[in-house]
Design a protein around this motif. Structure first.
Motif, PDB file in Angstrom:
ATOM      1  N   SER A 195       3.381   0.270 -89.102  1.00 11.70           N
ATOM      2  CA  SER A 195       4.181  -0.866 -89.571  1.00 11.70           C
ATOM      3  C   SER A 195       4.155  -0.942 -91.085  1.00 11.70           C
ATOM      4  CB  SER A 195       3.648  -2.182 -88.981  1.00 11.70           C
ATOM      5  OG  SER A 195       3.767  -2.159 -87.587  1.00 11.70           O
ATOM      6  N   GLN A 228       8.552  -5.966 -84.462  1.00  7.86           N
ATOM      7  CA  GLN A 228       7.604  -5.863 -83.358  1.00  7.86           C
ATOM      8  C   GLN A 228       7.562  -7.195 -82.583  1.00  7.86           C
ATOM      9  OE1 GLN A 228       3.886  -4.535 -84.887  1.00  7.86           O
ATOM     10  NE2 GLN A 228       2.982  -4.238 -82.871  1.00  7.86           N
ATOM     11  N   ASP A 241      10.447  -1.489 -85.023  1.00  8.19           N
ATOM     12  CA  ASP A 241       9.005  -1.533 -84.783  1.00  8.19           C
ATOM     13  C   ASP A 241       8.774  -1.906 -83.329  1.00  8.19           C
ATOM     14  OD1 ASP A 241       6.302  -1.600 -85.093  1.00  8.19           O
ATOM     15  OD2 ASP A 241       6.348  -2.780 -86.958  1.00  8.19           O
ATOM     16  N   GLU A 242       8.427  -0.916 -82.526  1.00 10.02           N
ATOM     17  CA  GLU A 242       8.219  -1.115 -81.089  1.00 10.02           C
ATOM     18  C   GLU A 242       9.357  -1.873 -80.427  1.00 10.02           C
ATOM     19  OE1 GLU A 242       4.297  -2.188 -79.930  1.00 10.02           O
ATOM     20  OE2 GLU A 242       3.487  -1.336 -81.784  1.00 10.02           O
TER      21      GLU A 242
HETATM   22 MG   LIG Z   1       2.617  -2.305 -86.012  1.00 16.26          MG
END
Ligand SMILES: [Mg+2]
Ligand SMILES: Nc1ncnc2c1ncn2[C@@H]1O[C@H](COP(=O)(O)OP(=O)(O)OP(=O)(O)O)[C@@H](O)[C@H]1O
Lengths: 235, 787
Positions: A49, A94, A165-166
């Motif tokens: 990240s 995320q 992010d994810e």
């Molecule tokens: Mg992360």
């Protein structure tokens, strides 16, 4: 592959100082050509990240340089960084980070309003299969649906670079595949550079290139011989 | 509509209670600005127009008796634009069914044509053009008070002779915007009459044929008023001039000037308090919003919104509240302004009074609220700027309570967990808690100061009418008479006690400070009318000097031991230099006392009195007053209870209502602050409290954690508010005190108690409102949402 989107040299990020200092990045050298789909893998806390934040212009490195096309990101002031994000970057976070007081469509409009050549917000939501839920507030959507709104929001501005992010962390496999398909389509039709952070190793199948992270360093950087279609991914 | 505008509207709707409370605080400040500046504008503009249209004289010069030809000489004085001579005289009107006669003033109007100065405004009947010698025009307000109109007759005593006068018309005059009996400061339409007669007729009654006893002068635009007064005094001196004076020596104008000044200073001092409190509340509310929307701010920045755009969003929220408040305030202000105008018309007898809206007051009101609100928001916006966009990428950090260790562990060990939560919260944000305490204290201070001022008015009335002046009635004589008159009075049945007084008109000066008034001579050992010290101890009359009331001592910059120049405007008109022996506390007016015999000796008029203070046996009062009515030497009888009733009526109706409104506004302020504090506590702790409930705490226990904080803040604010209130009281007392009446800055425990009750009930009400929301809150919902 033609032009280079990102080049980093000795990118280092240290949080805090003294004996409580956390070395999130310990000298990352990387080159990302335009139009590539890159998947970042690595254990929790390895700095994925952090790298995304720096490349996306959200954060600054402690040391080292990061260049986007002809621009040295580390040399930009706050105003220029803002401009850079506004003109070139899309984010999928995320944590979904929707505005709770805005409906799905309004969350998308929040971005399209300041974009140069955006998609229609409705069309962007259709892309993620939420056309029918446009007027619902985040609190009325499930976690996965919220994530899809977040993706619609990022995609809608048709950015040059998309950082995710994810993006599939909270999704079931079918929805996850749909989301990845959207990203892939964007990459193929518009040549958008896409960087995806994920814990799901199988996602790597759809990438041009897979970078593995551990403890703030790149441990491996491999190119996929054959790229899978998003629909063929299993996890 | 842009999504940010929608977010703005939804945010506003979500926090509507708080937004409304703050908007109301702003509205209150703006309302007072609009209303009061509008009233100042209306009163001064109407007064100007009225004075101009009816040519109110700039200078009035009374004389004993001057030949008509002097008018021409007066007109030749440099700077004089117009001259009107006239005759004035005291009169007593005997109203059927009333024991004591009513004091009145007779004024002459030219036999032919309109008065060049001090013209009248005819409101009913006809003018004096074709009137006979016994025809009069009567002051409209007096006629209304007694139900009189054209065609009615009055029994009037003038110059010792009684006659029947016929009312042919009613009139208003700019000279009598406000009336009160001579020597009284109390508005009373019914106890002071004014009537106009033809010049020739009044001259015959007053033995003034071919002469006048008053010169009215209108000035040219660039005239030097002082020079004209001096020239007039020189011209009239041989004819018994008592000194020319400007409008500032005219009772009606003094009263309205003071009212305007009072309005102006209130308009300048009170609204800023409301705006400051609103700024503080907005600061807290927006600060808390920015804190809660940390991630959203980061997110917007991540998408490429600039710092300015994001800040502007929150600023717009603040401005929306400010604008709503200001708009409400303007509306209320207009409404209240019209209401107050009607009220003012009861006291100030304008033929017309239109509430004029001063456009500047809207600009000032709205501008000031926007400025105050922005100031409140601006401090917070710094934080918006400082927030890193990467914030959006991180999960929310739990609130940091690690720095609250300052509260001794020993103390914490003594209390249960919920109480610990209360203590930790109080100590975690000391600045905000202090702000809330100060805000509530301000509200309490305003309430308590207002209530104290109410009490102070009562004290003034009580002290003035019962302690300093213990008489039942005051008998005034036409001229200074022999003290034997007092002996005669003492022998009358019904008179339990009679004490002499002598009132002498004077001009007092100390350097360039000057005051036109009267010296009151009282005998040593007087028991009915007394000079009192600040501690209400009696001050003995002095032969060697003057006792000056505090207000006058302040005005003339005097202290005991100073010498005062006394220019006597009666009899031989000596100029004396007299020492100030003591300063007395005053309740109304600006009295100056001296021992009676010493005063008479200084005037070289031994054994003279001009009034008598009486104690009257109630059972025989009627007969006594009836007898007094027929005494030629008696100029008037003032009955104390009537004066007192009139004063109390005035306090309640006019000034009193303003003060009551201010008190109510203080309540709004307190409620606004307390309610906001409670709402914010709920917003910040909603999740914690839901968690407590999930763990198994009861509603009451959860509410305790929430409201405990509020209770502590309120309880700390009350004593602070009492102290602040005392300070505000002194400011208000100074602002409300005038030469007409003096309001002491006293400490009134009852007022403080009532103000504390106001605060506590406001706190209780908002606590209950918030607790209701807490009880209703859906546990799952609360836990699902962030923060
Ligand atoms: Mg992360
Ligand atoms: N603001 C911060 N202050 C201090 N340390 C931080 C901060 N942000 C991140 N870190 C630390 O930096 C390191 C890298 O964080 P990063 O968020 O990049 O990890 P990640 O690879 O994305 O992990 P995950 O897969 O769990 O999201 C971690 O050890 C983290 O604790």
């Amino acid at each position: 592959m033609g032009a280079i989107a990102y080049t980093t040299r000795g990118l280092t990020k240290v949080y805090g100082d003294g004996h409580t200092a956390v070395h999130a990045l310990r000298g990352v050298d990387l080159q990302v050509p335009e139009g590539e789909v890159v998947v970042l893998l690595g254990p929790s806390g390895s700095g994925k990240s952090t790298l995304l934040n720096i490349l996306g212009g959200l954060d600054r490195p402690t040391e080292g340089t990061a260049r986007f096309r002809d621009t040295e990101l580390t040399g930009l002031n706050d105003r220029q960084l803002t401009r850079y994000r506004r003109d070139h970057i899309g984010f999928v976070f995320q944590f979904y980070n929707l505005m709770p007081s805005l409906t799905a469509r309004e969350n998308v409009e929040l971005v399209t309003e300041i974009a140069r050549d955006p998609l229609d917000p409705g069309a962007a939501l259709d892309l993620v299969g939420l056309g029918a839920r446009m007027d619902h507030f985040p609190a009325q959507l499930s976690g996965g649906e919220q994530q899809r709104v977040a993706i619609a929001r990022a995609v809608a501005k048709q950015p040059d670079v998309l950082f995710c992010d994810e993006p599939t962390g909270a999704l079931d496999s079918q929805t996850g595949r749909d989301v990845l398909a959207v990203l892939q389509r964007l990459n193929q039709s518009l040549g958008t550079t896409v960087m995806i952070v994920t814990h799901a190793a199988s996602t790597a199948g759809m990438a041009d290139r897979v970078i593995r992270f551990a403890d703030g360093r790149i441990t491996s950087d491999a190119r996929n011989a054959t790229k899978l279609d998003a629909a063929e991914i299993h996890w | 509509m842009s999504p940010l505008t929608r977010k703005l509207l939804r945010d506003l709707w979500r926090m509507k209670g708080q937004a409304l409370a703050i908007a109301l605080v702003i509205a209150t400040g703006v309302m007072m600005t609009v209303m009061m500046t509008g009233l100042v504008e209306s009163l001064s503009e109407t007064r100007r127009a009225y004075y101009e249209r009816y040519r109110l004289a700039d200078i009035v010069a009374p004389v004993v008796r001057a030949p008509d030809r002097l008018a021409e000489a007066a007109a030749r004085i440099d700077g004089v634009a117009a001259v009107q001579t006239r005759i004035t005289g005291g009169a007593l009107i005997d109203m059927p069914g009333r024991a004591v006669p009513i004091q009145a003033q007779a004024l002459s109007l030219p036999d032919r044509g309109a008065a060049r100065l001090n013209d009248i405004h005819l409101t009913a009947g006809q003018g004096l053009a074709r009137a006979g010698d016994d025809d009069i025009l009567l002051l409209q307000s007096f006629a209304t008070a007694w139900g009189l109109g054209p065609g009615d007759t009055l029994s009037v005593t003038m110059n010792g002779a009684r006659r029947e006068l016929t009312v042919v018309g009613l009139a208003q005059s700019p000279e009598f915007l406000f009336t009160a009996a001579p020597g009284e400061m109390i508005a009373d339409d019914s106890r002071y009459g004014v009537f106009w007669m033809r010049h020739g007729a009044l001259a015959a009654v007053q033995d003034q044929q071919g002469a006048f006893n008053q010169v009215l002068v209108g000035l040219t635009r660039d005239a030097d008023a002082e020079a004209v007064k001096d020239a007039l005094d020189r011209l009239l001196d041989p004819y018994g001039a008592t000194g020319a004076h400007g409008r500032d020596g005219q009772f009606s104008d003094i009263v309205i000037t003071q009212e305007i000044a009072g309005l102006r200073s209130t308009a300048a001092s009170v609204p800023p308090i409301f705006l400051a409190v609103a700024a503080f509340l907005l600061n807290i509310v927006v600060g808390r919003l920015v804190q809660a929307e940390r991630e959203e701010i980061g997110l917007m920045k991540a998408f490429g919104y600039t710092d300015t755009e994001v800040s502007l969003h929150y600023l717009r929220l603040v401005l929306a509240i400010a604008v709503i408040g200001a708009a409400l305030g303007c509306l209320f202000g207009i409404y209240a302004g019209y209401g107050m105008t009607d009220l003012y018309l009861k006291f100030f007898k304008f033929p017309f009074l239109v509430f004029r809206l001063d456009p500047a007051s809207f600009v000032i009101g709205v501008g000031a609220s926007i400025l105050a609100a922005s100031a409140g928001g601006m401090l917070v916006l710094r934080r918006v700027f400082a927030l890193a966009p990467a914030e959006a990428m991180r999960p929310p950090a739990p609130a940091d309570y690690s720095r609250t260790g300052r509260v001794g562990q020993a103390v914490l060990n003594l209390v249960d967990q919920p109480t610990r939560m209360v203590i930790r919260r109080l100590t975690r944000q000391p600045v905000r808690m202090a702000g809330s305490v100060i805000g509530i204290a301000c509200g309490m201070a305003l309430s308590s100061a207002m209530l104290t001022i109410f009490a102070a008015f009562d004290v003034t009335i009580e002290n003035g009418f019962a302690v300093a002046d213990r008489s039942h009635a005051l008998v005034g004589f036409n001229r200074a008479v022999s003290e034997d008159t007092i002996l005669a009075l003492k022998r009358r049945p019904g008179v339990m006690r009679a004490e002499p007084m002598r009132q002498v008109p004077v001009i007092l000066s100390n350097g360039r400070h000057e005051h036109r008034g009267a010296i009151t001579g009282l005998p040593e050992g007087a028991t009915l009318i007394r000079a009192l010290s600040a501690e209400l101890a009696e001050i003995e009359m002095r032969r060697d000097g003057l006792i000056v009331s505090q207000v006058l001592a302040d005005k003339l910059h005097l202290a005991p031991g100073d010498t005062l120049r006394v220019d006597v405007r009666e009899g031989r008109q000596p100029v004396l230099d007299l020492p100030v022996a003591a300063v007395a506390t005053g309740f109304s007016g600006t009295p100056v006392y001296m021992e009676l015999e010493a005063l008479n000796r200084a005037l070289d008029e031994p054994g003279r009195v001009s009034a008598a203070a009486l104690l009257v046996d109630g059972a025989q009062a009627e007969a006594l007053y009836a007898w007094l009515k027929d005494q030629p030497a008696v100029a008037g009888v003032a009955i104390k209870n009537e004066m007192r009733a009139a004063l109390e009526r005035m306090m309640d109706e006019g000034a009193g209502q303003t003060r009551f409104i201010l008190g109510a506004l203080a309540f709004v302020l307190t409620f606004g602050i307390v309610y906001n504090t409670a709402r914010i506590a709920l917003a910040e702790r909603g999740r914690d409290l839901a968690s407590l409930r999930v763990i198994g705490f009861t509603r009451g226990e959860a509410a305790y954690v929430l409201l405990g904080e509020l209770a502590v803040v309120t309880l700390v604010a009350v004593p602070l508010g009492a102290a602040l209130g005392h300070g505000v009281t002194q400011l208000l007392a100074a602002a409300y005190s005038s030469e007409l009446y003096v309001i002491p800055a006293l400490f009134a425990p009852a007022a403080q108690g009532q103000a504390a009750l106001v605060v506590l009930s406001a706190a209780l009400a908002s606590g209950l409102l918030v607790k209701r929301d807490l009880d209703r809150a859906d546990l799952v919902e609360t836990l699902k949402t962030r923060e």
